[in-house]
Design an enzyme around this catalytic site. Structure first.
Site, mmCIF file in Angstrom:
data_model
loop_
_atom_site.group_PDB
_atom_site.id
_atom_site.type_symbol
_atom_site.label_atom_id
_atom_site.label_comp_id
_atom_site.label_asym_id
_atom_site.label_seq_id
_atom_site.Cartn_x
_atom_site.Cartn_y
_atom_site.Cartn_z
ATOM 1 N N ARG A 82 6.428 -2.054 -5.093
ATOM 2 C CA ARG A 82 5.314 -1.113 -4.983
ATOM 3 C C ARG A 82 5.383 -0.107 -6.124
ATOM 4 O O ARG A 82 6.479 0.368 -6.454
ATOM 5 C CB ARG A 82 5.384 -0.370 -3.644
ATOM 6 C CG ARG A 82 5.041 -1.215 -2.421
ATOM 7 C CD ARG A 82 5.455 -0.498 -1.154
ATOM 8 N NE ARG A 82 5.020 -1.151 0.072
ATOM 9 C CZ ARG A 82 5.625 -2.197 0.637
ATOM 10 N NH1 ARG A 82 6.699 -2.724 0.079
ATOM 11 N NH2 ARG A 82 5.154 -2.713 1.760
ATOM 12 N N HIS A 85 6.547 4.312 -3.506
ATOM 13 C CA HIS A 85 7.072 3.959 -2.173
ATOM 14 C C HIS A 85 7.761 2.587 -2.174
ATOM 15 O O HIS A 85 7.701 1.848 -1.199
ATOM 16 C CB HIS A 85 5.956 3.968 -1.116
ATOM 17 C CG HIS A 85 5.311 5.309 -0.915
ATOM 18 N ND1 HIS A 85 5.710 6.191 0.054
ATOM 19 C CD2 HIS A 85 4.291 5.910 -1.573
ATOM 20 C CE1 HIS A 85 4.945 7.280 -0.012
ATOM 21 N NE2 HIS A 85 4.090 7.139 -0.991
ATOM 22 N N ARG A 122 6.442 1.664 8.399
ATOM 23 C CA ARG A 122 7.337 1.596 7.235
ATOM 24 C C ARG A 122 7.548 3.011 6.705
ATOM 25 O O ARG A 122 6.591 3.714 6.398
ATOM 26 C CB ARG A 122 6.761 0.691 6.146
ATOM 27 C CG ARG A 122 7.699 0.498 4.954
ATOM 28 C CD ARG A 122 7.148 -0.535 3.975
ATOM 29 N NE ARG A 122 8.007 -0.701 2.819
ATOM 30 C CZ ARG A 122 7.943 0.063 1.723
ATOM 31 N NH1 ARG A 122 7.070 1.039 1.633
ATOM 32 N NH2 ARG A 122 8.765 -0.155 0.711
ATOM 33 N N ASN A 158 2.582 10.820 5.045
ATOM 34 C CA ASN A 158 3.872 11.263 4.509
ATOM 35 C C ASN A 158 4.536 12.207 5.508
ATOM 36 O O ASN A 158 3.917 12.622 6.482
ATOM 37 C CB ASN A 158 3.668 12.017 3.190
ATOM 38 C CG ASN A 158 3.460 11.081 1.998
ATOM 39 O OD1 ASN A 158 3.782 9.899 2.055
ATOM 40 N ND2 ASN A 158 2.915 11.626 0.929
ATOM 41 N N PHE A 171 -3.810 10.756 -9.885
ATOM 42 C CA PHE A 171 -2.623 10.110 -9.308
ATOM 43 C C PHE A 171 -1.787 9.368 -10.366
ATOM 44 O O PHE A 171 -0.567 9.530 -10.409
ATOM 45 C CB PHE A 171 -3.035 9.172 -8.167
ATOM 46 C CG PHE A 171 -1.887 8.682 -7.328
ATOM 47 C CD1 PHE A 171 -1.161 9.554 -6.518
ATOM 48 C CD2 PHE A 171 -1.512 7.340 -7.333
ATOM 49 C CE1 PHE A 171 -0.105 9.094 -5.739
ATOM 50 C CE2 PHE A 171 -0.458 6.877 -6.549
ATOM 51 C CZ PHE A 171 0.242 7.753 -5.748
ATOM 52 N N HIS A 349 -3.312 0.332 4.165
ATOM 53 C CA HIS A 349 -4.519 0.778 3.473
ATOM 54 C C HIS A 349 -5.204 1.858 4.320
ATOM 55 O O HIS A 349 -5.609 1.581 5.446
ATOM 56 C CB HIS A 349 -5.458 -0.416 3.286
ATOM 57 C CG HIS A 349 -6.661 -0.114 2.450
ATOM 58 N ND1 HIS A 349 -6.992 1.150 2.021
ATOM 59 C CD2 HIS A 349 -7.610 -0.925 1.955
ATOM 60 C CE1 HIS A 349 -8.086 1.099 1.305
ATOM 61 N NE2 HIS A 349 -8.501 -0.152 1.258
ATOM 62 N N ARG A 368 -8.065 6.927 -2.764
ATOM 63 C CA ARG A 368 -7.093 6.040 -2.116
ATOM 64 C C ARG A 368 -7.803 4.811 -1.553
ATOM 65 O O ARG A 368 -7.236 3.730 -1.491
ATOM 66 C CB ARG A 368 -6.357 6.780 -0.988
ATOM 67 C CG ARG A 368 -5.380 7.833 -1.464
ATOM 68 C CD ARG A 368 -4.701 8.513 -0.278
ATOM 69 N NE ARG A 368 -3.635 7.699 0.294
ATOM 70 C CZ ARG A 368 -3.054 7.939 1.465
ATOM 71 N NH1 ARG A 368 -3.455 8.947 2.204
ATOM 72 N NH2 ARG A 368 -2.086 7.160 1.915
ATOM 73 N N TYR A 372 -5.533 0.981 -2.665
ATOM 74 C CA TYR A 372 -4.582 0.204 -1.865
ATOM 75 C C TYR A 372 -4.860 -1.292 -1.885
ATOM 76 O O TYR A 372 -3.938 -2.096 -2.026
ATOM 77 C CB TYR A 372 -4.489 0.759 -0.432
ATOM 78 C CG TYR A 372 -3.729 2.073 -0.397
ATOM 79 C CD1 TYR A 372 -4.292 3.234 -0.925
ATOM 80 C CD2 TYR A 372 -2.441 2.160 0.107
ATOM 81 C CE1 TYR A 372 -3.605 4.436 -0.934
ATOM 82 C CE2 TYR A 372 -1.746 3.356 0.111
ATOM 83 C CZ TYR A 372 -2.334 4.493 -0.413
ATOM 84 O OH TYR A 372 -1.641 5.677 -0.428
ATOM 85 N N ARG A 379 0.520 -7.104 -6.197
ATOM 86 C CA ARG A 379 1.842 -7.144 -5.561
ATOM 87 C C ARG A 379 2.004 -8.402 -4.716
ATOM 88 O O ARG A 379 3.070 -9.027 -4.686
ATOM 89 C CB ARG A 379 1.990 -5.898 -4.678
ATOM 90 C CG ARG A 379 3.382 -5.565 -4.264
ATOM 91 C CD ARG A 379 3.417 -4.207 -3.616
ATOM 92 N NE ARG A 379 2.825 -4.193 -2.291
ATOM 93 C CZ ARG A 379 3.436 -4.625 -1.187
ATOM 94 N NH1 ARG A 379 4.657 -5.118 -1.263
ATOM 95 N NH2 ARG A 379 2.840 -4.561 -0.021
#
Ligand code: HDD
Length: 689
Positions: A82, A85, A122, A158, A171, A349, A368, A372, A379
């Site tokens: 990632r 994170h 997670r 978070n 970002f 997401h 965001r 995602y 990924r």
């Protein structure tokens, strides 16, 4: 549970219960134990140690399909980590609703008290690579996937309720600044370097969040002992179409607790897996981590009633002004079977919502919503990641999306478009009444413009409120954290700029940091906000002894009463681990025996919450020296210490007797009680170190 038909693999009555995800995953599990080895084509393998060669000493043949398949698969085992994170750890669990949210949202899983929804969580650090130490000074990710009967709902939060920046377009800049510097790839998993602090000083919307990341929140004792926050303002929408603004909170039942920085740094060496180990072991031993879900709700009409903009992600809603209503509890009760298949391939997401939960115009959230899916494409290698077992909804999914790398679903039939007549115009969108998602019809009117709202421009009031809310030890930790991080910066100008910025938070904070850095403070704090919010201080958090780990230093010939004391400590929820001269078992004066988990080589004080000295001396000459070092370090980290049966001789030698959190009572019951009370206190900050 039916087969994996309907895309999802739902039970026949389409009802989700706490086991729905587990039953779905079961269909994908494979146990290789006791099976004959085969290739991926199912061909039985007769030899797996020697490649096919011409003669015993000759070259390997291209014909060796087994070698080629094994090696090719191996060569492709890794996927990109990632971008942020990367270092994380997950677990399964369930969420149970306490109280209906019917008045606020039509989300199905929030209607009937007692409803249980399967979840996957997670936890992660943000900046470090996949193999980095877990005690980095950093925010922690706290991402939860609810597998509801209306689809997956992801709360991707978070452990800090605010964020560094206000607009997602920044970002990439933030992350470039925090990651290891590009010219030398140093430092790993740390904000203590020039580019991060240069970014902070030159983008002062970061002020509030850096107060949090320099606080104890950034070095949690355990994933089980941190809060979680959805950060953004979301919307709840009820079945009358009425909307309320909402912020989400996770409150750990064990309270919010942290380690001290010296411990964190040592832990990264002694056990870089400390947090995942803690989570895994807790679940494995039945000490299931629990977090209550809270919501703060603001009516639409009150949108402008605050001295900050509720769409600004660098602002929190003080709990004293907008109370947190506790509506349910999440219990993590199952470790994964395979970390790659589940924890690594899980794809969160913030845009995965269900009817009754909607977005606001927070510009960070809006960005965001793009990022995602985009990141999963690289990924996880294509658009079919929703088919991976961990990501599949437990309800049916049907649409006209087709093909792509690794497609598993075999969509039968001729039609893959809408509208159609050949399949009776199905799959077909359904009305809101039938569960179709309809976006909240917010009225928006404006010009296209690249700008920041004036109402987003106060960067310091809440940073100051955070500082005002801290206890003295917490303030000291913040000063030390800034002094450490800025002290690691090479450029004096960077340090100076940050200190100048801190003046706007609090002059006292700025001057203490400046003093440590050999700088002087210029200017003064224009805002002088005197507001504080007691809910922000960890000193007001829940205190419990449960699952705390005690190192028991003990040797051959221990007192016969020790076993009863250890049992009493365990009965109060603490965990005891024996540290002695050597592993195996040791025998007490009355012939009873104790299994030894650690020697001083494998145990270290930072791995424990408290120490109990039951033998001041051991059978080896080094015992006393190592025990003294161990106990002194526990003391320096403000943790509880207890001693019985001449163990207090060691305390005498170290001059620790009578200090705060040092327990040496004589009677067995009061000793256990006092020690447990001390353990529940977590730390004794009033020690002179
Ligand atoms: Fe993010 C991962 C939380 C802002 C882009 N983010 C990621 C994860 C968490 C968060 C917990 C890890 C999920 C997991 O365990 O797999 N992110 C946040 C929070 C934010 C935030 C609480 C601010 C309120 N993030 C944010 C912004 C962007 C991203 C502004 C980009 C515009 N985040 C990502 C990402 C990641 C990610 C690059 C990396 C891996 C992933 O998504 O799946 O897309």
């Amino acid at each position: 549970m039916d087969s994996i038909k309907d895309g999802g693999g739902t039970s026949l009555d389409n009802k989700v219960n706490a086991n729905s995800k587990e039953e779905q995953l079961e269909q994908f599990r494979v146990d290789d134990k006791d099976k004959a080895m085969t290739t991926n084509q199912g061909l039985k393998v007769s030899e797996d140690e020697f490649s096919l060669k011409i003669g015993e000493r000759g070259p390997t043949l291209l014909e060796d399909f087994h070698f080629r398949e094994k090696m090719t698969h191996f060569d492709h085992e890794r996927i990109p980590e990632r971008i942020v994170h990367a270092r994380g750890y997950g677990a399964h669990g369930e969420f149970e609703l306490y109280e209906s949210m019917h008045a606020y949202t039509k989300a199905n899983f929030l209607q009937t008290p007692g409803t249980k929804t399967p979840v996957f969580v997670r936890f992660s650090t943000v900046a470090g690579s996949r193999g980095s130490g877990e005690l980095a000074r950093d925010a922690r990710g706290f991402a939860t996937k609810f597998y509801t009967e209306e689809g997956n709902y992801d709360l991707v939060g978070n452990n800090i309720p605010v964020f560094f920046i206000q607009d997602a377009i920044k970002f990439p800049d933030l992350i470039h600044a925090v990651k290891p510097e590009p010219h030398n790839e140093i430092p790993q998993a740390a904000t203590a370097h020039d580019t991060f602090w240069d970014f902070v000083a030159n983008n002062q919307e970061t002020a509030h969040m850096v107060m949090w990341t320099m606080s104890d929140r950034a070095i949690p004792r355990s994933f089980r002992m941190m809060e979680g926050f959805g950060v953004h303002t979301f919307r709840f929408v009820n079945n009358q179409g009425k909307s309320h603004f909402v912020k989400f909170h996770w409150k750990p039942v064990l309270g919010v607790h942290s380690v001290v920085w010296d411990e964190a740094q040592k832990l990264n060496g002694k056990n870089p897996d400390f947090h995942r180990q803690d989570l895994y072991d807790a679940i494995d031993s039945g000490n299931y981590p629990e977090f209550e879900l809270g919501v703060q709700i603001i009516e639409e009409k009150d949108e402008f009633q605050f001295d900050f903009d509720i769409l600004d992600p660098t602002k929190l809603w003080p709990e004293e002004d907008v109370p947190v209503k506790i509506i349910g509890k999440m219990t993590l009760n199952r470790n994964v079977d395979n970390v790659f298949a589940e924890t690594e391939q899980v794809a969160f997401h913030p845009g995965n919502v269900v009817p009754g939960i909607d977005f606001t115009n927070d510009p960070l959230l809006q960005g965001r919503l793009f990022s995602y899916t985009d990141t999963q494409l690289i990924r996880l290698g294509g658009p079919n990641f929703h088919e991976l077992p961990i990501n599949r909804p437990v309800c049916p999914f049907h649409n006209n999306q087709r093909d792509g790398y690794g497609r598993q679903t075999i969509n039968v039939g001729q039609v893959s478009y809408h509208k159609n007549s050949l399949a009776g115009n199905t799959p077909t969108p359904v009305s809101e009444e039938e569960g179709g998602y309809a976006h909240y019809q917010e009225k928006v009117d404006g010009r296209k413009i690249r700008a920041r709202s004036e109402s987003f421009k106060d960067h310091f009031s809440q940073a100051t409120m955070f500082w005002n809310s801290m206890s003295d030890p917490e303030k000291l930790h913040i000063v030390n954290a800034f002094s450490f991080e800025l002290g690691m910066c090479k450029e004096k100008t960077v340090r100076e700029q940050v200190v100048e910025m801190l003046v706007n938070v609090d002059e006292d904070l700025a001057s203490q940091v400046a003093k440590n850095l050999g700088l002087t403070v210029q200017g003064n704090n224009a805002s002088n906000n005197s507001k504080s919010s007691p809910a922000l201080s960890q000193s007001n958090s829940v205190k419990k002894p449960d699952t705390r780990k005690i190192a028991v230093l003990v040797s051959e010939g221990f007192d016969k009463e020790l076993i009863a004391i250890l049992e009493a400590l365990k009965a109060k929820g603490a965990q005891v681990e024996i540290v002695s001269d050597c592993q195996g078992t040791i025998t007490g004066a009355d012939g009873s025996s104790l299994a030894v988990q650690h020697t001083f080589l494998t145990a270290d004080s930072v791995l424990f919450d408290a120490v109990y000295i039951a033998s001041p001396q051991g059978t080896t000459p080094t015992y006393q020296k190592e025990a003294a070092y161990f106990v002194k370090e526990v003391y320096n980290h403000f943790k509880p210490i207890a001693a019985t049966f001449y163990g207090d001789q060691l305390l005498d030698e170290l001059g620790l007797k009578g200090q705060a959190g040092v327990i040496t009572e004589e009677t067995e019951t009061s000793f256990v009680e006092s020690f447990i009370e001390a353990i529940a206190m977590h730390r004794f900050w009033n020690r002179a170190v």
